[in-house]
Design a protein around this motif. Structure first.
Motif, PDB file in Angstrom:
ATOM      1  N   PHE A  73       0.897  -1.302   0.075  1.00  0.00           N
ATOM      2  CA  PHE A  73       0.022   0.035  -0.145  1.00  0.00           C
ATOM      3  C   PHE A  73       0.855   1.286   0.010  1.00  0.00           C
ATOM      4  N   HIS A  74       0.631   2.354  -0.708  1.00  0.00           N
ATOM      5  CA  HIS A  74       1.425   3.384  -1.055  1.00  0.00           C
ATOM      6  C   HIS A  74       1.143   4.462  -0.132  1.00  0.00           C
ATOM      7  N   GLY A  75       0.088   4.492   0.717  1.00  0.00           N
ATOM      8  CA  GLY A  75      -0.281   5.681   1.530  1.00  0.00           C
ATOM      9  C   GLY A  75       0.428   5.367   2.818  1.00  0.00           C
ATOM     10  N   PRO A  76       0.942   6.616   3.641  1.00  0.00           N
ATOM     11  CA  PRO A  76       1.423   6.666   4.894  1.00  0.00           C
ATOM     12  C   PRO A  76       0.380   5.930   6.010  1.00  0.00           C
ATOM     13  N   LYS A  77      -0.856   6.180   5.893  1.00  0.00           N
ATOM     14  CA  LYS A  77      -1.671   5.856   7.008  1.00  0.00           C
ATOM     15  C   LYS A  77      -2.749   4.898   6.477  1.00  0.00           C
ATOM     16  N   MET A  78      -3.469   4.093   7.434  1.00  0.00           N
ATOM     17  CA  MET A  78      -4.465   3.266   7.105  1.00  0.00           C
ATOM     18  C   MET A  78      -5.418   3.678   6.006  1.00  0.00           C
ATOM     19  N   PRO A  79      -5.894   3.067   4.963  1.00  0.00           N
ATOM     20  CA  PRO A  79      -6.627   3.718   3.940  1.00  0.00           C
ATOM     21  C   PRO A  79      -8.026   3.860   4.396  1.00  0.00           C
ATOM     22  N   ASP A  80      -8.463   5.123   3.976  1.00  0.00           N
ATOM     23  CA  ASP A  80     -10.018   5.541   4.232  1.00  0.00           C
ATOM     24  C   ASP A  80     -11.309   4.447   4.093  1.00  0.00           C
ATOM     25  N   TRP A  81     -10.801   3.800   2.822  1.00  0.00           N
ATOM     26  CA  TRP A  81     -12.047   2.686   2.778  1.00  0.00           C
ATOM     27  C   TRP A  81     -12.059   1.729   3.637  1.00  0.00           C
ATOM     28  N   LEU A  82     -11.302   1.719   4.581  1.00  0.00           N
ATOM     29  CA  LEU A  82     -11.368   0.445   5.543  1.00  0.00           C
ATOM     30  C   LEU A  82     -12.410   0.989   6.642  1.00  0.00           C
ATOM     31  N   GLN A  83     -12.772   2.303   6.687  1.00  0.00           N
ATOM     32  CA  GLN A  83     -13.668   2.949   7.612  1.00  0.00           C
ATOM     33  C   GLN A  83     -14.995   2.443   7.641  1.00  0.00           C
ATOM     34  N   PRO A  84     -15.762   1.880   6.736  1.00  0.00           N
ATOM     35  CA  PRO A  84     -16.943   1.378   6.897  1.00  0.00           C
ATOM     36  C   PRO A  84     -16.978   0.035   7.067  1.00  0.00           C
ATOM     37  N   LEU A  85     -15.768  -0.495   7.019  1.00  0.00           N
ATOM     38  CA  LEU A  85     -15.701  -2.011   7.580  1.00  0.00           C
ATOM     39  C   LEU A  85     -15.918  -2.209   8.756  1.00  0.00           C
ATOM     40  N   ASN A  86     -16.371  -3.478   9.238  1.00  0.00           N
ATOM     41  CA  ASN A  86     -16.506  -3.448  10.845  1.00  0.00           C
ATOM     42  C   ASN A  86     -15.174  -4.435  11.099  1.00  0.00           C
ATOM     43  N   LEU A  87     -14.186  -3.617  11.702  1.00  0.00           N
ATOM     44  CA  LEU A  87     -12.969  -4.107  12.189  1.00  0.00           C
ATOM     45  C   LEU A  87     -12.946  -4.563  13.622  1.00  0.00           C
ATOM     46  N   LYS A  88     -14.248  -4.386  14.293  1.00  0.00           N
ATOM     47  CA  LYS A  88     -14.156  -4.679  15.944  1.00  0.00           C
ATOM     48  C   LYS A  88     -13.603  -6.055  16.484  1.00  0.00           C
ATOM     49  N   SER A  89     -13.868  -6.821  15.399  1.00  0.00           N
ATOM     50  CA  SER A  89     -13.642  -8.444  15.866  1.00  0.00           C
ATOM     51  C   SER A  89     -12.389  -8.881  15.029  1.00  0.00           C
ATOM     52  N   LEU A  90     -11.504  -8.110  14.551  1.00  0.00           N
ATOM     53  CA  LEU A  90     -10.378  -8.515  13.574  1.00  0.00           C
ATOM     54  C   LEU A  90      -9.351  -9.064  14.539  1.00  0.00           C
ATOM     55  N   LYS A  91      -9.181 -10.272  14.236  1.00  0.00           N
ATOM     56  CA  LYS A  91      -8.132 -11.359  14.900  1.00  0.00           C
ATOM     57  C   LYS A  91      -6.735 -11.264  14.197  1.00  0.00           C
ATOM     58  N   LYS A  92      -6.678 -11.027  12.827  1.00  0.00           N
ATOM     59  CA  LYS A  92      -5.376 -11.114  12.163  1.00  0.00           C
ATOM     60  C   LYS A  92      -5.241  -9.901  11.153  1.00  0.00           C
ATOM     61  N   LEU A  93      -3.890  -9.521  11.304  1.00  0.00           N
ATOM     62  CA  LEU A  93      -3.817  -8.326  10.642  1.00  0.00           C
ATOM     63  C   LEU A  93      -2.200  -8.610   9.943  1.00  0.00           C
ATOM     64  N   TYR A  94      -2.137  -8.920   8.475  1.00  0.00           N
ATOM     65  CA  TYR A  94      -0.953  -8.868   7.995  1.00  0.00           C
ATOM     66  C   TYR A  94      -0.509  -7.788   6.785  1.00  0.00           C
ATOM     67  N   ILE A  95       0.509  -7.268   7.087  1.00  0.00           N
ATOM     68  CA  ILE A  95       0.994  -6.133   6.048  1.00  0.00           C
ATOM     69  C   ILE A  95       2.289  -6.358   5.684  1.00  0.00           C
ATOM     70  N   ARG A  96       2.534  -6.234   4.433  1.00  0.00           N
ATOM     71  CA  ARG A  96       3.651  -6.455   3.557  1.00  0.00           C
ATOM     72  C   ARG A  96       4.016  -5.375   2.683  1.00  0.00           C
ATOM     73  N   GLY A  97       5.003  -4.713   3.033  1.00  0.00           N
ATOM     74  CA  GLY A  97       5.547  -3.818   2.023  1.00  0.00           C
ATOM     75  C   GLY A  97       4.701  -2.553   1.993  1.00  0.00           C
ATOM     76  N   GLY A  98       5.240  -1.687   1.217  1.00  0.00           N
ATOM     77  CA  GLY A  98       4.534  -0.409   1.100  1.00  0.00           C
ATOM     78  C   GLY A  98       5.165   0.887   1.860  1.00  0.00           C
ATOM     79  N   GLU A  99       4.399   1.773   2.099  1.00  0.00           N
ATOM     80  CA  GLU A  99       4.721   3.191   2.546  1.00  0.00           C
ATOM     81  C   GLU A  99       4.108   3.345   3.977  1.00  0.00           C
ATOM     82  N   LEU A 100       3.280   2.446   4.607  1.00  0.00           N
ATOM     83  CA  LEU A 100       2.686   2.713   5.836  1.00  0.00           C
ATOM     84  C   LEU A 100       3.571   3.294   7.173  1.00  0.00           C
ATOM     85  N   SER A 101       3.299   4.239   7.742  1.00  0.00           N
ATOM     86  CA  SER A 101       3.951   4.677   8.957  1.00  0.00           C
ATOM     87  C   SER A 101       3.136   4.908  10.161  1.00  0.00           C
TER      88      SER A 101
END
Length: 624
Positions: free
Chosen positions: A523-551
């Motif tokens: 992912f090329h942006g420095p922060k979590m993408p805006d389109w994630l906002q409408p998703l229900n992440l309240k029960s997210l158990k696994k997060l995998y991030i590979r490469g990109g410019e996230l800070s």
């Protein structure tokens, strides 16, 4: 050595020579018995195979004429019994006799027959043990277990490969008939095999979960013997599966020192090809089928032509993909895999006639440029994998007609075209069974079109059953492919044109499925993408991030994450120490980091792994 010792040694040698002579006699007698066995073995194997098929059909409610089959079986068995000549029974020898106790193996001469007695005893013991376990399984699980026999010794097997094969055979089904998925059912079988000690899970690093398994060589030999007896697959004397389907309904493609089984299959065995139910490529690297031969497999259920191994070293290519035209006659095909096969640029429209197809695996077909326009006619398709097909630039209209689809990998968001000429992400929102989705976003999209791509991703808020989501950004190498306008117009009338919809309201968000797994790659942006906002992440158990410019990993409103398993790879811009990470992710039980130079003071081991001391580290199996 004095004369008395020499005489004693000669006596022992005479005794040993006598034993050897008797053993040679027994060996010759066994050869005669083996000749008789070969004569009746064909009929025996047919009876066993028919018995398994009848038992399976009875389980699934498909059997008829059981009495006729039993009467026919009784007749054949009676004829075999009449052919059996009386064989002199060998006299029993008591292992407790005084003569046996006085005998010492150390007294034998230096040169003994070249037999690995330890291996023979071990394999015989293992066969007896596994046979007891095998006999305790029901018919479906017996058949599932026998599938392990075709894989090479010490092979690491993805559970997904096994489950897909079992779906293809009809041992389990993937159609949406209840809460259970094919993966959960298959995983229960695998758990039972592990509990019984038949297979063992394979773990990567210190990960508590496993998606692969393997079988001990001695157990594999036992399962091969059971498979041979059941007429499940034919094997050579060295334990390699063969393409001979004379007495079974499964043929395996194996490249060995003896030659190519593919040649044996297409030229040597002048048999009715319609008898083949499964064609499984174990190790052939170059596939060639004559169209007239291939099209005769009318009753085939499983075509595993691509690579099954997760290792990229298993390369497969086709000389000429013309044989795929023969697919149109395979009305019973349920599982079709071309995974990792090179030199296939497009799939014929004949694939759209596979009315019973459940699983289509095109993963890693690096020359594939497009999907057939009529793919929407595969109304029973539950799994479609197009990941790592980097020449596919757009999804065909009609993909949204796959009403049974549960798993979709490799959906492409490319340079937007004129409305209606491709399937957009929002079109898939109506697929009520879709639970796993991976998306490939083209990074070469013109800057003035990027907002449209963002709007497409925002439509993810409309997906009701989604549990696993992965999004990757990379370049798509557009191939020059022709589009049939008439077909597009026909599909346009059957499906809705893509309309980007607004972000759901708070009331609507409460109805969204709670994501369990989220993956972001490059992912090329420095922060979590805006389109994630409408998703229900309240029960997210696994997060995998590979490469990109996230800070910056903070969510909107600075809420903490519920993530338990976290994986960071190749994140050079992300700066954080261990204390900051724990504040943002307070429920962590597992962390893995690779090549993240600015993540400091992490208490990871030499593999970059940290496991919570309070976590249950028991090696567990999770759904695939």
């Amino acid at each position: 050595m004095d004369a008395e010792d020499k005489s004693s040694s000669n006596d022992l040698r005479v005794i040993f020579e006598g034993i050897q002579k008797d053993l040679n006699y027994i060996k010759k007698a066994c050869c005669n018995l083996k000749d008789w066995e070969d004569l009746v073995n064909k009929d025996i194997r047919k009876l066993i195979l028919q018995g398994l098929d009848d038992a399976f059909k009875e389980r699934t409610g498909e059997i008829n004429g059981i009495q006729d089959n039993l009467e026919s079986t009784q007749k054949v068995v009676s004829e075999l019994k009449n052919q059996i000549c009386s064989v002199t029974q060998p006299s029993s020898v008591s292992l407790d006799s005084e003569s046996f106790k006085r005998f010492s193996l150390s007294q034998l001469p230096d040169q003994l027959p070249d037999v690995n007695l330890n291996n023979v005893i071990a394999e015989s013991y293992t066969l007896n043990e596994i046979e007891v376990v095998y006999n305790g399984l029901d018919v479906i699980k017996k058949l599932c277990l026998l599938c392990f026999s075709v894989f090479p010794e010490n092979a690491i097997i993805k559970k997904k490969v096994l489950v897909h094969w079992w779906v293809g055979e009809g041992f389990i089904d993937s159609l949406n008939s209840g809460e259970k998925t094919a993966e959960s059912t298959g995983n229960e079988f695998i758990k039972e095999f592990i509990r019984k000690g038949i297979i063992e899970p394979v773990h990567k690093k210190r990960r508590p979960k496993s998606d692969s398994c393997k079988m001990h060589p001695s157990i594999r030999h036992a399962v091969i013997e059971l498979s041979r007896r059941a007429g499940f697959v034919d094997f050579t004397s060295k334990g390699n599966p063969t393409a001979d389907f004379s007495y079974c309904r499964r043929a395996c493609l194996v490249k060995t020192e003896e030659g190519s089984s593919l040649r044996d299959l297409t030229y040597s065995f002048s048999l009715k090809k319609k008898h083949i139910h499964t064609l499984f490529n174990v190790s052939e690297s170059c596939l060639y089928f004559r169209l007239d031969w291939f099209s005769k497999m009318r009753y085939v259920k499983v075509l595993q032509l691509g690579r099954w191994s997760s290792s990229a070293t298993q390369l497969v290519e086709v000389e000429d993909p013309e044989f795929l035209q023969g697919l149109k006659k395979m009305k019973h095909l349920r599982y079709f895999s071309l995974r990792g096969i090179s030199r296939i640029t497009e799939l014929p429209n004949s694939i759209c006639k596979l009315s019973n197809l459940r699983i289509l695996n095109l993963n890693g077909c690096d020359n594939l440029e497009k999907l057939p326009d009529g793919i929407g006619s595969l109304t029973k398709l539950t799994h479609l994998d197009m990941s790592e097909c980097y020449l596919i630039s757009h999804m065909p209209k009609g993909l949204d007609l796959l009403s049974e689809l549960q798993v979709l990998k490799g959906f492409v968001i490319g340079n937007p075209r004129a409305e209606g000429l491709y399937c957009g992400l929002a079109d898939l929102a109506k697929l009520e069974h879709l639970r796993k989705l991976s998306i490939h976003v083209d990074t070469e999209t013109p800057r003035d079109k990027k907002s449209e791509v963002e709007k497409e991703l925002s439509s993810l808020g409309q997906f009701r059953k989604l549990k696993s989501l992965s999004v990757a950004w990379s370049r798509i190498y557009n191939a020059s492919t022709s589009t049939k306008e008439t077909t597009m117009q026909r599909l346009k009338s059957r499906a809705k044109s893509m309309r980007t919809k607004s972000i759901p309201s708070a009331e609507c968000q409460s109805q969204l499925a709670a994501l369990d797994k989220l993956g972001l790659q490059y992912f090329h942006g420095p922060k979590m993408p805006d389109w994630l906002q409408p998703l229900n992440l309240k029960s997210l158990k696994k997060l995998y991030i590979r490469g990109g410019e996230l800070s910056d990993l903070r969510q909107m409103g600075n809420q903490s994450w519920t993530v338990e398993r976290l994986q960071f790879k190749f994140l050079s811009e992300l700066k954080m120490d261990w204390q900051e990470l724990q504040a943002l992710f307070p429920k962590l039980t597992y962390v893995e980091k690779v090549s993240c130079p600015n993540l400091t003071f992490f208490p990871c081991d030499e593999n970059g792994v940290w496991v919570s001391p309070a976590a249950d580290t028991k090696q567990a199996i999770i759904p695939l």
